[in-house]
Design a protein around this motif. Structure first.
Motif, PDB file in Angstrom:
ATOM      1  N   ASP A   1      11.027   4.122  -1.245  1.00 47.22           N
ATOM      2  CA  ASP A   1      10.313   3.001  -0.622  1.00 47.22           C
ATOM      3  C   ASP A   1       9.395   2.326  -1.650  1.00 47.22           C
ATOM      4  OD1 ASP A   1       8.946   1.204   0.935  1.00 47.22           O
ATOM      5  OD2 ASP A   1       8.398   2.647   2.487  1.00 47.22           O
ATOM      6  N   PRO A   2       9.659   1.066  -2.024  1.00 44.98           N
ATOM      7  CA  PRO A   2       8.782   0.370  -2.972  1.00 44.98           C
ATOM      8  C   PRO A   2       7.333   0.295  -2.498  1.00 44.98           C
ATOM      9  CG  PRO A   2      10.815  -0.861  -2.651  1.00 44.98           C
ATOM     10  CD  PRO A   2      10.807   0.230  -1.627  1.00 44.98           C
ATOM     11  N   ARG A   3       7.117   0.310  -1.192  1.00 46.57           N
ATOM     12  CA  ARG A   3       5.743   0.258  -0.667  1.00 46.57           C
ATOM     13  C   ARG A   3       4.966   1.507  -1.050  1.00 46.57           C
ATOM     14  NH1 ARG A   3       7.174  -0.854   5.527  1.00 46.57           N
ATOM     15  NH2 ARG A   3       8.609   0.843   4.950  1.00 46.57           N
ATOM     16  N   PHE A   4       5.647   2.637  -1.089  1.00 47.37           N
ATOM     17  CA  PHE A   4       4.978   3.873  -1.497  1.00 47.37           C
ATOM     18  C   PHE A   4       4.615   3.810  -2.980  1.00 47.37           C
ATOM     19  CE2 PHE A   4       5.297   8.356  -3.053  1.00 47.37           C
ATOM     20  CZ  PHE A   4       4.152   8.828  -2.424  1.00 47.37           C
ATOM     21  N   THR A   5       5.509   3.271  -3.795  1.00 48.79           N
ATOM     22  CA  THR A   5       5.220   3.131  -5.230  1.00 48.79           C
ATOM     23  C   THR A   5       4.019   2.225  -5.453  1.00 48.79           C
ATOM     24  OG1 THR A   5       7.558   3.454  -5.739  1.00 48.79           O
ATOM     25  CG2 THR A   5       6.199   2.479  -7.454  1.00 48.79           C
ATOM     26  N   ARG A   6       3.981   1.096  -4.743  1.00 45.60           N
ATOM     27  CA  ARG A   6       2.831   0.187  -4.882  1.00 45.60           C
ATOM     28  C   ARG A   6       1.563   0.863  -4.369  1.00 45.60           C
ATOM     29  NH1 ARG A   6       1.572  -3.968  -8.013  1.00 45.60           N
ATOM     30  NH2 ARG A   6       3.722  -4.732  -7.777  1.00 45.60           N
TER      31      ARG A   6
ATOM     32  N   GLY B   1       7.592  -6.029  -9.571  1.00 41.53           N
ATOM     33  CA  GLY B   1       6.612  -7.090  -9.770  1.00 41.53           C
ATOM     34  C   GLY B   1       5.593  -6.804 -10.838  1.00 41.53           C
ATOM     35  N   GLY B   2       5.582  -5.577 -11.360  1.00 44.25           N
ATOM     36  CA  GLY B   2       4.633  -5.258 -12.415  1.00 44.25           C
ATOM     37  C   GLY B   2       3.219  -5.069 -11.893  1.00 44.25           C
ATOM     38  N   PHE B   3       2.298  -4.892 -12.818  1.00 47.72           N
ATOM     39  CA  PHE B   3       0.884  -4.702 -12.477  1.00 47.72           C
ATOM     40  C   PHE B   3       0.052  -5.573 -13.396  1.00 47.72           C
ATOM     41  CE2 PHE B   3      -3.305  -2.910 -12.830  1.00 47.72           C
ATOM     42  CZ  PHE B   3      -3.617  -2.489 -11.543  1.00 47.72           C
ATOM     43  N   GLU B   4      -0.861  -6.324 -12.823  1.00 47.87           N
ATOM     44  CA  GLU B   4      -1.738  -7.198 -13.604  1.00 47.87           C
ATOM     45  C   GLU B   4      -3.112  -7.170 -12.958  1.00 47.87           C
ATOM     46  OE1 GLU B   4      -3.677 -10.437 -15.438  1.00 47.87           O
ATOM     47  OE2 GLU B   4      -3.124 -10.480 -13.325  1.00 47.87           O
ATOM     48  N   LYS B   5      -4.146  -6.953 -13.748  1.00 49.30           N
ATOM     49  CA  LYS B   5      -5.467  -6.665 -13.178  1.00 49.30           C
ATOM     50  C   LYS B   5      -6.024  -7.806 -12.332  1.00 49.30           C
ATOM     51  CE  LYS B   5      -8.635  -8.314 -16.723  1.00 49.30           C
ATOM     52  NZ  LYS B   5      -9.898  -8.064 -17.404  1.00 49.30           N
TER      53      LYS B   5
ATOM     54  N   LEU C   1      -2.435   8.745   5.003  1.00 49.20           N
ATOM     55  CA  LEU C   1      -2.673   8.047   6.267  1.00 49.20           C
ATOM     56  C   LEU C   1      -2.380   6.561   6.139  1.00 49.20           C
ATOM     57  CD1 LEU C   1      -5.941   9.854   7.424  1.00 49.20           C
ATOM     58  CD2 LEU C   1      -3.718   9.899   8.604  1.00 49.20           C
ATOM     59  N   ARG C   2      -2.706   5.997   4.980  1.00 54.04           N
ATOM     60  CA  ARG C   2      -2.423   4.580   4.781  1.00 54.04           C
ATOM     61  C   ARG C   2      -0.915   4.321   4.760  1.00 54.04           C
ATOM     62  NH1 ARG C   2      -3.033   1.252  -0.244  1.00 54.04           N
ATOM     63  NH2 ARG C   2      -2.588  -0.855   0.468  1.00 54.04           N
ATOM     64  N   TYR C   3      -0.158   5.216   4.128  1.00 57.44           N
ATOM     65  CA  TYR C   3       1.292   5.039   4.133  1.00 57.44           C
ATOM     66  C   TYR C   3       1.857   5.211   5.543  1.00 57.44           C
ATOM     67  CZ  TYR C   3       6.226   5.390   3.035  1.00 57.44           C
ATOM     68  OH  TYR C   3       7.584   5.171   3.009  1.00 57.44           O
ATOM     69  N   LYS C   4       1.294   6.117   6.289  1.00 54.37           N
ATOM     70  CA  LYS C   4       1.709   6.304   7.692  1.00 54.37           C
ATOM     71  C   LYS C   4       1.546   4.991   8.464  1.00 54.37           C
ATOM     72  CE  LYS C   4       0.207   8.760  11.903  1.00 54.37           C
ATOM     73  NZ  LYS C   4      -0.348   7.577  12.573  1.00 54.37           N
ATOM     74  N   GLU C   5       0.405   4.327   8.292  1.00 60.25           N
ATOM     75  CA  GLU C   5       0.162   3.063   8.981  1.00 60.25           C
ATOM     76  C   GLU C   5       1.065   1.966   8.437  1.00 60.25           C
ATOM     77  OE1 GLU C   5      -3.943   2.302   8.417  1.00 60.25           O
ATOM     78  OE2 GLU C   5      -4.619   4.028   9.596  1.00 60.25           O
ATOM     79  N   LEU C   6       1.272   1.967   7.129  1.00 60.57           N
ATOM     80  CA  LEU C   6       2.044   0.921   6.477  1.00 60.57           C
ATOM     81  C   LEU C   6       3.520   0.991   6.854  1.00 60.57           C
ATOM     82  CD1 LEU C   6       1.782  -1.344   4.250  1.00 60.57           C
ATOM     83  CD2 LEU C   6       2.457   0.415   2.616  1.00 60.57           C
ATOM     84  N   ALA C   7       4.086   2.192   6.859  1.00 57.00           N
ATOM     85  CA  ALA C   7       5.526   2.359   7.067  1.00 57.00           C
ATOM     86  C   ALA C   7       5.889   2.779   8.479  1.00 57.00           C
ATOM     87  CB  ALA C   7       6.063   3.391   6.070  1.00 57.00           C
TER      88      ALA C   7
END
Length: 435
Positions: A389-394, A148-152, A359-365
């Protein structure tokens, strides 16, 4: 019981604002407002948004982020993202008040318009976009394709919707018009596959958002010129040949101090051009709004034809003389290398990350906390779960985008020193940049 002050202010909006201005009483939110037992209700919806933005951590971090390049460690007077934001808000409020638009909504959008800006300005934004768009796959990127890219501007909405944490729910729970304003005041693209509830996707920006977008252009051009003049990066003589400054000198006539110092001339130029460009915007927009009815087209807030030429000429000069050149390229390359290097180090070894990110990734995944895992299985967990995991990259992009310039450079230096970030060869650099 006396009438709540909020109702008084809402009634004043009806009496004083133009028919086409936003009304705070109509603003919606994603979550109900928190009931914290307050006895007095004295803020409109947009005033509440403004306060939430100012007290956010993302807003405070703006003071240690450069407008472009890298913020100097010992520079007292050069603008940073926070002073830029305050100048945008000042210009935007002036225009909004003159046009009888909702000044509180404009201020909230202006104060939040750069919350999603990563370190090192456009250079940092391009680096993160390269990583999340798949353009660096096989050349140091995550290898997960287009995420999805990155846009400010989208990152700014992501911050106020998800990443800030001050309440029981995620985010700041801003009104939908302000969320939409953050997105559309600085929109240059759209991360693929993302939709935002409460945002009129595909519709032109409302007038208040248009005001912030133009105020951003005006304030950016004016402070970039002022910083360049004050630092001696451009000469007063060449600036005096600019169409806008020539027009200013003509209007001032005998009041123009031809023999004043560079410092005083720079101040006079900044004051005079601010007045010229803001006045041109108010006059041009009033003409466009004369008899205006119905829905905005996105082109109502605009300078007069003469003002547009002056602003365009000034922006062209800054692009040629200030934003380009070997020194600017070196500074941008340094910032880009730091962002890409940190991403590579964290992606390769999640154990290098701060605790709160893990910790945030722990909660997220819904996975075990990385530091609780036995050391002998951490590498397997990193390769089989985290890096796939794309969620970790984001999550890494969120973490890097939140960093200040100085923190990125310090962290990059620390990891470089311990060998967590390899020093690339010339051949690697050329290959990674596709040259």
């Amino acid at each position: 019981m006396p009438e709540p002050m909020r109702r008084v202010f809402e009634r004043l909006e009806e009496e004083t604002l133009a028919p086409f201005a936003l009304r705070s009483k109509n603003a919606t939110r994603r979550h109900p407002l928190e009931d914290e037992g307050r006895a007095f209700d004295y803020r409109t919806a947009f005033q509440r948004d403004r306060d939430r933005i100012v007290y956010s951590r993302a807003f405070r971090r703006l003071r240690q982020k450069a407008v472009a390049g890298i913020l100097p460690a010992y520079e007292d007077h050069r603008r940073n993202r926070l002073t830029h934001t305050l100048e945008v808000a000042q210009v935007a409020r002036t225009i909004a008040r003159a046009l009888r638009l909702n000044e509180d909504a404009v201020e909230a959008i202006a104060l939040a318009h750069d919350l999603g800006q990563p370190p090192f300005g456009p250079a940092g934004e391009r680096a993160l976009d390269d990583l999340l768009s798949g353009r660096r796959d096989g050349k140091g990127g995550p290898g997960l394709g287009d995420l999805g890219g990155f846009e400010k501007a989208w990152q700014g909405v992501r911050i106020v919707d998800r990443l800030e944490k001050r309440y029981e729910h995620a985010g700041l729970n801003l009104t939908d018009p302000v969320r939409e304003g953050i997105l559309k005041s600085g929109r240059s693209g759209r991360p693929r596959g993302e939709t935002l509830e409460g945002v009129r996707d595909g519709e032109p920006a409302v007038l208040e958002t248009q005001v912030v977008a133009l105020a951003d252009r005006i304030a950016s051009a004016l402070h970039d010129l002022d910083d360049a003049l004050q630092a001696g990066a451009v000469g007063v003589e060449e600036v005096e040949r600019l169409r806008a400054v020539a027009e200013l000198k003509r209007k001032l006539g005998g009041k123009w101090r031809a023999r004043a110092s560079r410092f005083m001339k720079a101040n006079a130029i900044h004051r005079g051009l601010t007045h010229l460009l803001v006045t041109g915007t108010i006059l041009g927009s009033r003409e466009n709004l004369d008899g205006f009815e119905g829905e905005p087209t996105g082109r109502e807030i605009a300078p007069s034809a003469a003002g547009a030429r002056l602003l365009s000429d000034l922006e062209g000069f800054l692009e040629r003389r200030v934003h380009r050149g070997s020194e600017a390229e070196k500074v941008e390359a340094r910032g880009r290398r730091a962002v890409l290097g940190l991403f590579g180090a964290y992606f390769s070894d999640p154990g290098l990350l701060d605790d709160h990110v893990l910790l945030r990734y722990k909660e997220l995944a819904g996975v075990p906390y990385f530091r609780d895992l036995p050391r002998e299985i951490r590498d397997r967990e990193a390769s089989q779960r985290y890096r796939k995991d794309p969620r970790f990259t984001r999550l890494l992009a969120d973490h890097l985008a939140a960093m200040t310039d100085g923190y990125v450079l310090a962290e990059f230096g620390r990891l470089l020193e311990i060998g967590a970030v390899p020093i690339p060869s010339v051949e690697q650099l050329l290959r990674e940049e596709g040259r």
